[in-house]
Design a protein around this motif. Structure first.
Motif, mmCIF file in Angstrom:
data_model
loop_
_atom_site.group_PDB
_atom_site.id
_atom_site.type_symbol
_atom_site.label_atom_id
_atom_site.label_comp_id
_atom_site.label_asym_id
_atom_site.label_seq_id
_atom_site.Cartn_x
_atom_site.Cartn_y
_atom_site.Cartn_z
ATOM 1 N N ARG A 175 -2.705 -7.055 4.919
ATOM 2 C CA ARG A 175 -1.433 -7.412 5.566
ATOM 3 C C ARG A 175 -1.089 -6.355 6.606
ATOM 4 N NH1 ARG A 175 3.228 -9.561 1.557
ATOM 5 N NH2 ARG A 175 4.355 -9.290 3.536
ATOM 6 N N ALA A 176 -0.878 -6.785 7.832
ATOM 7 C CA ALA A 176 -0.546 -5.847 8.911
ATOM 8 C C ALA A 176 0.741 -5.082 8.614
ATOM 9 C CB ALA A 176 -0.428 -6.595 10.233
ATOM 10 N N ASP A 177 1.672 -5.701 7.873
ATOM 11 C CA ASP A 177 2.958 -5.063 7.597
ATOM 12 C C ASP A 177 2.975 -4.191 6.345
ATOM 13 O OD1 ASP A 177 2.696 -7.240 5.843
ATOM 14 O OD2 ASP A 177 4.844 -7.669 5.836
ATOM 15 N N LYS A 178 1.925 -4.239 5.530
ATOM 16 C CA LYS A 178 1.964 -3.510 4.252
ATOM 17 C C LYS A 178 0.793 -2.596 3.962
ATOM 18 C CE LYS A 178 5.099 -6.174 1.456
ATOM 19 N NZ LYS A 178 5.352 -6.673 0.123
ATOM 20 N N THR A 179 -0.339 -2.770 4.619
ATOM 21 C CA THR A 179 -1.509 -1.987 4.233
ATOM 22 C C THR A 179 -1.313 -0.498 4.506
ATOM 23 O OG1 THR A 179 -3.893 -1.743 4.383
ATOM 24 C CG2 THR A 179 -2.745 -2.314 6.428
ATOM 25 N N PRO A 180 -1.643 0.327 3.530
ATOM 26 C CA PRO A 180 -1.610 1.777 3.770
ATOM 27 C C PRO A 180 -2.922 2.264 4.392
ATOM 28 C CG PRO A 180 -2.090 1.359 1.460
ATOM 29 C CD PRO A 180 -1.864 0.006 2.119
ATOM 30 N N LEU A 181 -3.856 1.328 4.635
ATOM 31 C CA LEU A 181 -5.207 1.711 5.067
ATOM 32 C C LEU A 181 -5.588 1.149 6.437
ATOM 33 C CD1 LEU A 181 -6.961 1.055 1.652
ATOM 34 C CD2 LEU A 181 -6.233 3.252 2.569
ATOM 35 N N ILE A 182 -4.631 0.914 7.300
ATOM 36 C CA ILE A 182 -4.934 0.276 8.581
ATOM 37 C C ILE A 182 -6.021 1.025 9.355
ATOM 38 C CG2 ILE A 182 -3.069 1.376 9.903
ATOM 39 C CD1 ILE A 182 -4.019 -2.260 10.350
ATOM 40 N N GLU A 183 -5.925 2.336 9.451
ATOM 41 C CA GLU A 183 -6.924 3.101 10.213
ATOM 42 C C GLU A 183 -8.284 3.150 9.518
ATOM 43 O OE1 GLU A 183 -5.466 6.838 11.732
ATOM 44 O OE2 GLU A 183 -3.530 5.917 12.208
ATOM 45 N N PRO A 184 -8.343 3.480 8.217
ATOM 46 C CA PRO A 184 -9.653 3.485 7.563
ATOM 47 C C PRO A 184 -10.349 2.120 7.600
ATOM 48 C CG PRO A 184 -8.054 4.605 6.176
ATOM 49 C CD PRO A 184 -7.295 3.983 7.311
ATOM 50 N N LEU A 185 -9.580 1.035 7.459
ATOM 51 C CA LEU A 185 -10.174 -0.300 7.504
ATOM 52 C C LEU A 185 -10.736 -0.601 8.892
ATOM 53 C CD1 LEU A 185 -7.544 -2.265 5.400
ATOM 54 C CD2 LEU A 185 -9.916 -1.806 4.750
ATOM 55 N N ALA A 186 -9.997 -0.223 9.938
ATOM 56 C CA ALA A 186 -10.465 -0.449 11.306
ATOM 57 C C ALA A 186 -11.721 0.367 11.591
ATOM 58 C CB ALA A 186 -9.359 -0.105 12.303
ATOM 59 N N THR A 187 -11.719 1.621 11.177
ATOM 60 C CA THR A 187 -12.881 2.497 11.384
ATOM 61 C C THR A 187 -14.100 1.959 10.650
ATOM 62 O OG1 THR A 187 -11.443 4.416 11.648
ATOM 63 C CG2 THR A 187 -13.742 4.852 11.083
#
Length: 146
Positions: free
Chosen positions: A77-89
């Motif tokens: 979820r774009a509004d809730k994930t605490p891992l946006i950067e690690p997931l993108a990387t």
């Protein structure tokens, strides 16, 4: 046939079966996330990276799909994930990695929260998360519950 000959034959068959099973596992691994606990989500990220490296070191190409189901949809979820950067990387570094979110769980969360849920870049919807897991298992993929 002697007992020793029978045991030798069983050993050969077992060894051949193990080799076939190992080959099958290099096809793909599906990782299920059904918890919104940050450490569980982090494990799925770590598992993906470690599995990819493990098989790459063997010269094998491994397909990995992380499936989010139930409360686990928070990971994508774009509004809730605490891992946006690690997931993108991770997605950038592992072209054989797929992120899937359960559309049924998403619809339930949207109705409950009265919001429209946007997915992180690179994530897609599957009708039912658990159905996707079983579909992949039936194709010979290994299963990991994060």
């Amino acid at each position: 046939m002697s007992r020793r000959g029978l045991l030798a034959g069983v050993s050969i068959l077992t060894a051949g079966g193990a080799a076939a099973k190992e080959d099958r596992l290099t096809e793909g691994v599906v990782i299920l996330i059904d918890s919104n606990e940050p450490y569980v989500m982090g494990h799925a990220v770590s598992y993906s990276a470690n599995l990819s490296k493990h098989f790459a070191d063997r010269g094998a190409r491994l397909l990995i799909e992380v499936v989010a189901n139930g409360k686990g949809i928070d990971v994508f979820r774009a509004d809730k994930t605490p891992l946006i950067e690690p997931l993108a990387t991770l997605r950038q570094s592992l072209p054989n990695l797929t992120y899937s979110m359960c559309a049924s769980s998403k619809a339930i969360a949207e109705a409950k929260e009265q919001v429209s849920i946007a997915l992180i870049p690179g994530a897609s919807l599957v009708p039912f998360g658990i159905g996707r897991v079983v579909d992949l298992q039936l194709k010979g993929w290994a299963y990991i519950h994060a």
